[in-house]
Design a protein around this motif. Structure first.
Motif, PDB file in Angstrom:
ATOM      1  N   UNK A   1      -1.425  -7.498 -12.237  1.00  0.00           N
ATOM      2  CA  UNK A   1      -1.715  -7.915 -10.858  1.00  0.00           C
ATOM      3  C   UNK A   1      -2.776  -9.006 -10.828  1.00  0.00           C
ATOM      4  N   UNK A   2      -3.745  -8.892 -11.701  1.00  0.00           N
ATOM      5  CA  UNK A   2      -4.816  -9.894 -11.748  1.00  0.00           C
ATOM      6  C   UNK A   2      -4.240 -11.276 -12.107  1.00  0.00           C
ATOM      7  N   UNK A   3      -3.285 -11.296 -13.036  1.00  0.00           N
ATOM      8  CA  UNK A   3      -2.698 -12.587 -13.433  1.00  0.00           C
ATOM      9  C   UNK A   3      -1.795 -13.109 -12.304  1.00  0.00           C
ATOM     10  N   UNK A   4      -0.937 -12.209 -11.781  1.00  0.00           N
ATOM     11  CA  UNK A   4       0.098 -12.662 -10.837  1.00  0.00           C
ATOM     12  C   UNK A   4      -0.412 -12.814  -9.403  1.00  0.00           C
ATOM     13  N   UNK A   5      -1.250 -11.875  -8.953  1.00  0.00           N
ATOM     14  CA  UNK A   5      -1.690 -11.887  -7.560  1.00  0.00           C
ATOM     15  C   UNK A   5      -3.133 -12.371  -7.415  1.00  0.00           C
ATOM     16  N   UNK A   6      -3.841 -12.437  -8.548  1.00  0.00           N
ATOM     17  CA  UNK A   6      -5.250 -12.844  -8.496  1.00  0.00           C
ATOM     18  C   UNK A   6      -6.178 -11.717  -8.079  1.00  0.00           C
ATOM     19  N   UNK A   7      -5.633 -10.497  -7.970  1.00  0.00           N
ATOM     20  CA  UNK A   7      -6.446  -9.331  -7.586  1.00  0.00           C
ATOM     21  C   UNK A   7      -6.059  -8.155  -8.480  1.00  0.00           C
ATOM     22  N   UNK A   8      -7.055  -7.272  -8.731  1.00  0.00           N
ATOM     23  CA  UNK A   8      -6.793  -6.112  -9.599  1.00  0.00           C
ATOM     24  C   UNK A   8      -5.946  -5.054  -8.895  1.00  0.00           C
ATOM     25  N   UNK A   9      -6.050  -5.013  -7.592  1.00  0.00           N
ATOM     26  CA  UNK A   9      -5.357  -3.937  -6.848  1.00  0.00           C
ATOM     27  C   UNK A   9      -4.996  -4.421  -5.445  1.00  0.00           C
ATOM     28  N   UNK A  10      -3.856  -3.979  -4.939  1.00  0.00           N
ATOM     29  CA  UNK A  10      -3.471  -4.314  -3.564  1.00  0.00           C
ATOM     30  C   UNK A  10      -3.137  -3.023  -2.826  1.00  0.00           C
ATOM     31  N   UNK A  11      -3.954  -2.701  -1.835  1.00  0.00           N
ATOM     32  CA  UNK A  11      -3.723  -1.471  -1.078  1.00  0.00           C
ATOM     33  C   UNK A  11      -2.489  -1.600  -0.184  1.00  0.00           C
ATOM     34  N   UNK A  12      -2.031  -2.820   0.055  1.00  0.00           N
ATOM     35  CA  UNK A  12      -0.879  -3.019   0.939  1.00  0.00           C
ATOM     36  C   UNK A  12       0.452  -2.747   0.230  1.00  0.00           C
ATOM     37  N   UNK A  13       0.428  -2.592  -1.099  1.00  0.00           N
ATOM     38  CA  UNK A  13       1.666  -2.334  -1.837  1.00  0.00           C
ATOM     39  C   UNK A  13       1.948  -0.830  -1.898  1.00  0.00           C
ATOM     40  N   UNK A  14       3.058  -0.419  -1.286  1.00  0.00           N
ATOM     41  CA  UNK A  14       3.411   1.010  -1.253  1.00  0.00           C
ATOM     42  C   UNK A  14       3.624   1.581  -2.655  1.00  0.00           C
ATOM     43  N   UNK A  15       4.228   0.780  -3.522  1.00  0.00           N
ATOM     44  CA  UNK A  15       4.515   1.236  -4.884  1.00  0.00           C
ATOM     45  C   UNK A  15       3.228   1.630  -5.609  1.00  0.00           C
ATOM     46  N   UNK A  16       2.216   0.767  -5.483  1.00  0.00           N
ATOM     47  CA  UNK A  16       0.941   1.009  -6.168  1.00  0.00           C
ATOM     48  C   UNK A  16       0.247   2.247  -5.603  1.00  0.00           C
ATOM     49  N   UNK A  17       0.194   2.306  -4.270  1.00  0.00           N
ATOM     50  CA  UNK A  17      -0.527   3.404  -3.624  1.00  0.00           C
ATOM     51  C   UNK A  17       0.177   4.737  -3.898  1.00  0.00           C
ATOM     52  N   UNK A  18       1.519   4.734  -3.852  1.00  0.00           N
ATOM     53  CA  UNK A  18       2.248   5.983  -4.104  1.00  0.00           C
ATOM     54  C   UNK A  18       2.103   6.447  -5.551  1.00  0.00           C
ATOM     55  N   UNK A  19       2.048   5.489  -6.470  1.00  0.00           N
ATOM     56  CA  UNK A  19       1.835   5.900  -7.860  1.00  0.00           C
ATOM     57  C   UNK A  19       0.434   6.468  -8.030  1.00  0.00           C
ATOM     58  N   UNK A  20      -0.542   5.864  -7.324  1.00  0.00           N
ATOM     59  CA  UNK A  20      -1.913   6.382  -7.391  1.00  0.00           C
ATOM     60  C   UNK A  20      -1.976   7.805  -6.822  1.00  0.00           C
ATOM     61  N   UNK A  21      -1.242   8.038  -5.726  1.00  0.00           N
ATOM     62  CA  UNK A  21      -1.192   9.380  -5.124  1.00  0.00           C
ATOM     63  C   UNK A  21      -0.615  10.377  -6.136  1.00  0.00           C
ATOM     64  N   UNK A  22       0.492   9.962  -6.781  1.00  0.00           N
ATOM     65  CA  UNK A  22       1.129  10.812  -7.804  1.00  0.00           C
ATOM     66  C   UNK A  22       0.149  11.113  -8.945  1.00  0.00           C
ATOM     67  N   UNK A  23      -0.559  10.093  -9.373  1.00  0.00           N
ATOM     68  CA  UNK A  23      -1.525  10.219 -10.477  1.00  0.00           C
ATOM     69  C   UNK A  23      -2.655  11.177 -10.084  1.00  0.00           C
ATOM     70  N   UNK A  24      -3.205  10.984  -8.890  1.00  0.00           N
ATOM     71  CA  UNK A  24      -4.311  11.834  -8.439  1.00  0.00           C
ATOM     72  C   UNK A  24      -3.846  13.272  -8.217  1.00  0.00           C
ATOM     73  N   UNK A  25      -2.603  13.415  -7.765  1.00  0.00           N
ATOM     74  CA  UNK A  25      -2.037  14.758  -7.572  1.00  0.00           C
ATOM     75  C   UNK A  25      -2.049  15.515  -8.911  1.00  0.00           C
ATOM     76  N   UNK A  26      -1.616  14.828  -9.967  1.00  0.00           N
ATOM     77  CA  UNK A  26      -1.579  15.492 -11.279  1.00  0.00           C
ATOM     78  C   UNK A  26      -2.971  15.639 -11.892  1.00  0.00           C
TER      79      UNK A  26
END
Lengths: 61, 242
Positions: free
Chosen positions: B116-141
């Motif tokens: 993301x840092x290379x492609x979007x210029x940012x380490x994280x994007x809260x607006x991306x559902x894919x990223x946030x949902x994976x984070x939710x899955x990760x935190x759940x486990x």
């Protein structure tokens, strides 16, 4: 080396560093288990002890 | 692993056969496969016309993500076996699967952030559902461990952990489908309903990387499971000798 190449290299290094740390943690854990097995083995009766215990006590006098 | 006399193992002969592969052979296979995958990633696969060199992260990033999903699915399967068949070893297997999944999940987040840092210029994007949902899955486990270690060892802990692991598996298709359902097209879609979005050497390289990471994950799973079983047996032995 371009910026993209640096980041890609960093990404792969991170993957291998995490796997390496995991394997090191497992190796340390196995070492600890090995030590515990040795400690238990020290407390177990040896063959000599078993033979001595089987020997009948001889009466004196 | 599963003994031939175990009735649960008899119902899934394929898994039983795989579990009999010696650990050193698995480790060697992992090493060879990962090395081959790296050769393909850096020397065989062509540079992507749109993303350039940074696309090469994708081979391991996507493979690691699929591997993490596989680990969580494996945890749910073992949890199901624990609850349904009362397989005595299933709880430990489920726990080790979750642990592996969390490790691979961490790698997904790390490699994804770098990309993301290379492609979007940012380490994280809260607006991306894919990223946030994976984070939710990760935190759940991650929370699975809090639940597990807040209960004393025994059947209650095993049952609670199994139910939790079974619930978690629902999040996998949600996370996987999020990118396809989302309105935004920030995160690249690798697999569509019509198959993978790439072909040729890119597909070959991806397949090799995927197999390599699945074998690596299975090797680490077996290694950790052996250690945990040994630890458990030693504790029992100590209690007997005490």
């Amino acid at each position: 080396m371009t910026t993209a190449e640096k980041y890609v290299t960093a990404a792969y290094c991170v993957v291998f560093a995490v796997v390496l740390v995991y394997v090191l943690i497992m190796a340390l854990k196995l070492q600890r288990l090995e030590r515990e097995v040795d400690e238990i083995a020290e407390h177990l009766p040896t063959e000599d002890d078993a033979e001595e215990a089987e020997r009948e006590p001889a009466g004196v006098g | 692993m599963s003994s031939p006399s175990n009735p649960a193992a008899a119902t899934i002969p394929q898994v039983g056969r795989i579990s009999r592969i010696p650990l050193p052979a698995l480790a060697a296979a992992s090493l060879v496969l990962v090395a081959t995958a790296l050769v393909f990633v850096f020397f065989v696969a062509p540079t992507d016309a749109n993303q350039g060199f940074s696309q090469r992260i994708f081979y391991f990033h996507v493979s690691i993500a699929i591997t993490a999903y596989a680990c969580f699915a494996g945890a749910a399967w073992q949890a199901f076996r624990h609850l349904w068949k009362r397989d005595p070893g299933a709880d430990l297997k489920s726990y080790v699967c979750v642990h592996q999944g969390v490790i691979f999940g961490t790698l997904v987040l790390l490699t994804g952030s770098i990309w993301a840092k290379i492609s979007w210029g940012r380490w994280w994007l809260w607006s991306s559902d894919q990223l946030v949902l994976f984070l939710v899955l990760f935190l759940f486990y991650c929370a699975y461990f809090m639940l597990r270690f807040s209960v004393d060892p025994g059947p209650q802990r095993a049952n609670l952990s199994a139910v939790y692991a079974l619930f978690g598996v629902v999040l996998i298709p949600v996370s996987f489908a999020a990118i396809r359902l989302a309105k935004d097209i920030i995160h690249p879609v690798v697999f569509t309903l019509h198959g993978p979005n790439f072909g040729g050497w890119i597909l070959v390289t991806y397949c090799i990387a995927q197999v390599a990471l699945l074998v690596l994950a299975y090797t680490l799973y077996r290694l950790e499971l052996s250690g945990k079983r040994l630890d458990g047996r030693l504790r029992e032995l100590k209690e007997v000798l005490a």
